[in-house]
Design a protein around this motif. Structure first.
Motif, PDB file in Angstrom:
ATOM      1  N   GLY A 391       0.808  -1.212   0.000  1.00  0.00           N
ATOM      2  CA  GLY A 391       0.000   0.000   0.000  1.00  0.00           C
ATOM      3  C   GLY A 391       0.841   1.261   0.000  1.00  0.00           C
ATOM      4  O   GLY A 391       2.082   1.226   0.006  1.00  0.00           O
ATOM      5  N   GLN A 392       0.145   2.390   0.027  1.00  0.00           N
ATOM      6  CA  GLN A 392       0.814   3.689   0.009  1.00  0.00           C
ATOM      7  C   GLN A 392       1.714   3.867   1.225  1.00  0.00           C
ATOM      8  O   GLN A 392       2.810   4.447   1.119  1.00  0.00           O
ATOM      9  N   ALA A 393       1.285   3.372   2.372  1.00  0.00           N
ATOM     10  CA  ALA A 393       2.092   3.518   3.585  1.00  0.00           C
ATOM     11  C   ALA A 393       3.430   2.798   3.447  1.00  0.00           C
ATOM     12  O   ALA A 393       4.458   3.279   3.951  1.00  0.00           O
ATOM     13  N   ASP A 394       3.438   1.657   2.769  1.00  0.00           N
ATOM     14  CA  ASP A 394       4.696   0.939   2.554  1.00  0.00           C
ATOM     15  C   ASP A 394       5.643   1.755   1.679  1.00  0.00           C
ATOM     16  O   ASP A 394       6.855   1.800   1.931  1.00  0.00           O
ATOM     17  N   MET A 395       5.092   2.406   0.640  1.00  0.00           N
ATOM     18  CA  MET A 395       5.934   3.200  -0.254  1.00  0.00           C
ATOM     19  C   MET A 395       6.522   4.406   0.474  1.00  0.00           C
ATOM     20  O   MET A 395       7.705   4.736   0.308  1.00  0.00           O
ATOM     21  N   VAL A 396       5.707   5.073   1.296  1.00  0.00           N
ATOM     22  CA  VAL A 396       6.196   6.241   2.034  1.00  0.00           C
ATOM     23  C   VAL A 396       7.262   5.825   3.037  1.00  0.00           C
ATOM     24  O   VAL A 396       8.281   6.515   3.213  1.00  0.00           O
ATOM     25  N   ALA A 397       7.044   4.684   3.715  1.00  0.00           N
ATOM     26  CA  ALA A 397       8.049   4.191   4.658  1.00  0.00           C
ATOM     27  C   ALA A 397       9.349   3.842   3.932  1.00  0.00           C
ATOM     28  O   ALA A 397      10.446   4.075   4.451  1.00  0.00           O
ATOM     29  N   ALA A 398       9.232   3.292   2.734  1.00  0.00           N
ATOM     30  CA  ALA A 398      10.428   2.955   1.962  1.00  0.00           C
ATOM     31  C   ALA A 398      11.195   4.207   1.557  1.00  0.00           C
ATOM     32  O   ALA A 398      12.423   4.205   1.520  1.00  0.00           O
ATOM     33  N   VAL A 399      10.476   5.295   1.234  1.00  0.00           N
ATOM     34  CA  VAL A 399      11.137   6.557   0.882  1.00  0.00           C
ATOM     35  C   VAL A 399      11.954   7.074   2.055  1.00  0.00           C
ATOM     36  O   VAL A 399      13.054   7.621   1.878  1.00  0.00           O
ATOM     37  N   ARG A 400      11.444   6.914   3.270  1.00  0.00           N
ATOM     38  CA  ARG A 400      12.188   7.360   4.454  1.00  0.00           C
ATOM     39  C   ARG A 400      13.450   6.529   4.661  1.00  0.00           C
ATOM     40  O   ARG A 400      14.428   7.019   5.236  1.00  0.00           O
ATOM     41  N   GLU A 401      13.442   5.290   4.215  1.00  0.00           N
ATOM     42  CA  GLU A 401      14.588   4.407   4.437  1.00  0.00           C
ATOM     43  C   GLU A 401      15.601   4.471   3.293  1.00  0.00           C
ATOM     44  O   GLU A 401      16.807   4.406   3.521  1.00  0.00           O
ATOM     45  N   VAL A 402      15.131   4.571   2.051  1.00  0.00           N
ATOM     46  CA  VAL A 402      16.005   4.567   0.885  1.00  0.00           C
ATOM     47  C   VAL A 402      16.266   6.012   0.457  1.00  0.00           C
ATOM     48  O   VAL A 402      15.347   6.713   0.042  1.00  0.00           O
ATOM     49  N   ARG A 403      17.482   6.445   0.556  1.00  0.00           N
ATOM     50  CA  ARG A 403      17.839   7.809   0.190  1.00  0.00           C
ATOM     51  C   ARG A 403      18.453   7.824  -1.210  1.00  0.00           C
ATOM     52  O   ARG A 403      19.034   6.829  -1.650  1.00  0.00           O
TER      53      ARG A 403
END
Length: 439
Positions: A391-403
């Motif tokens: 879901g969208q929450a997974d993508m946003v969390a991934a953005v915080r982790e992957v720079r």
């Protein structure tokens, strides 16, 4: 062909009309009813990629992801479609999780050790193994001695490259236009010989772009790297380099791609090895076509460090044209994200918003972003025993982790553009850095 003529007909119809979501949903519904869940997942994912809020596609995805019940149990084949989690079933992933507990092992409790063997048996048939070696795939060691085996035919074109409009225009003028218009080429005296240097941060699609050029031209494609050339025996490296250029000439029109050209064509003034200096000299000779005719051989080179390349390689007649390949813009990022999510179970992902918050991400960064989001969803599915979609929450969390990995490259490139651009060869880079600083 399958046992169902109706499904075969619908598969052919969907291939002819891939954007017909109603037709694709009907096919997915029939595939779920025929216990062909893996095929249904792909079609439901295509619908959700175009219409993330489609409730029917979400129900079908949940039904396709549900484990197949064992014969003789409640909800086994032959029972009413509603008991199998089919399209008529009401509810979502929560009810699907109940079925997982009913037909499979007890859900793993948070904090407990995971029974990986049971989980593999339960979930192993949902998505087929990735990166499996095909039966007819040759061993990578075979054919290495015969350079002709390295000649490929690219199946991708510039239409498969997301964004990069300025890059495409430059390629059209440099290579594709003269090839497609022989009368204009003759009128203006444009030779089919040419060399173009692609440079930019790593992971932004330079290799993919080179393959797309070969596919657009219908030309052969040969990729050359340092491991294809260097050899411990004196004179062998130069011979390898000559043989590869001869193979390109023999398969003209041909795109010869020199990857990591800074490794083969490093500044000779900075080389301590005399053998490496002779390799650079041989490369210069081959680019000039002294021992052979280079007409129809299009040389594309790629590097992350153009400032380390010997200046003789970039003089007119060799790699005399330079093209900056930048991180993808917002539309290109959305297209790349959609590509990497197309075969994964997703729901409710707003590609536009994710593309908005991933500025300066390279294509490789975006691929890793999707992989990380999938890991989050899979981790929760393993911990709770309830399979859920990305879901969208997974993508946003991934953005915080992957720079973004491009920041370090631009830090170095900024110094070059500011203090080593007397000839103006990095003007396009300097212009981009100014624009990026203002944004």
């Amino acid at each position: 062909m399958s046992d169902s003529p109706l499904i075969d007909s619908l598969v052919a119809a969907v291939e002819a009309r891939p954007d017909d979501l109603t037709l694709r949903l009907h096919l997915a519904e029939l595939l779920v009813g025929a216990a062909r869940g893996q095929e249904a997942i792909g079609h439901a994912a295509q619908v959700l990629a175009r219409d993330p809020g489609n409730a029917a596609a979400q129900r079908l995805m949940a039904a396709a992801l549900a484990p197949v019940p064992e014969p003789g149990r409640q909800g086994a084949p032959g029972a009413a479609p509603g008991n199998q989690g089919g399209p008529g079933q009401q509810g979502g992933p929560g009810q699907q999780g109940a079925e997982l507990g009913e037909f499979g092992p007890e859900p793993a409790k948070r904090g407990d050790s995971v029974d990986w063997v049971a989980m593999e048996q339960e979930l192993g048939d949902i998505v087929p193994p990735r990166f499996a070696k095909t039966t007819d795939e040759p061993d990578p060691v075979q054919g290495h001695a015969d350079r002709a085996f390295d000649v490929e035919r690219s199946t991708i074109t510039l239409a498969d490259v997301g964004g990069m409009q300025e890059v495409k225009k430059r390629l059209e003028v440099s290579f594709l236009g003269p090839l497609k218009n022989p009368k204009l080429r003759s009128l203006f005296g444009k030779s089919l010989r040419g060399g173009l240097l692609l440079y930019g941060p790593p992971g932004c699609g330079k290799t993919f772009l080179a393959r797309a050029v070969a596919g657009e031209m219908g030309a052969s494609f040969i990729s050359l790297s340092i491991t294809d050339v260097l050899n411990m025996w004196i004179g062998s490296s130069e011979r390898n380099l000559h043989d590869l250029f001869e193979s390109a000439r023999g398969h003209a029109p041909c795109v010869l791609f020199l990857d990591e050209i800074d490794a083969l064509g490093h500044k000779r003034s900075q080389l301590n090895s005399s053998s490496m200096r002779t390799v650079v000299n041989q490369l210069l000779t081959e680019l000039d076509g002294v021992d052979g005719n280079n007409d129809g051989v299009f040389v594309l080179a790629a590097t992350n460090a153009p400032w380390d390349i010997d200046s003789a390689l970039r003089r007119p007649g060799r790699l005399d044209r330079t093209l900056l390949v930048l991180p993808p813009d917002k539309p290109a990022r959305a297209a790349i994200l959609e590509y990497h999510l197309r075969d994964r179970p997703v729901a409710g992902i707003d590609l536009g918003k994710v593309a908005e918050i991933t500025e300066h991400y390279s294509g490789a960064d975006l691929a890793h972003l999707c992989e990380t989001a999938a890991e989050f969803a899979m981790r929760d599915s393993i911990a709770t025993g309830e399979i859920r979609m990305i879901g969208q929450a997974d993508m946003v969390a991934a953005v915080r982790e992957v720079r973004p990995s491009t920041d370090g490259w631009f830090a170095t490139a900024r110094n070059v553009a500011m203090f080593a651009n007397e000839s103006g060869e990095y003007d396009d880079l300097a212009a981009y850095l100014k624009k990026r600083k203002r944004s």
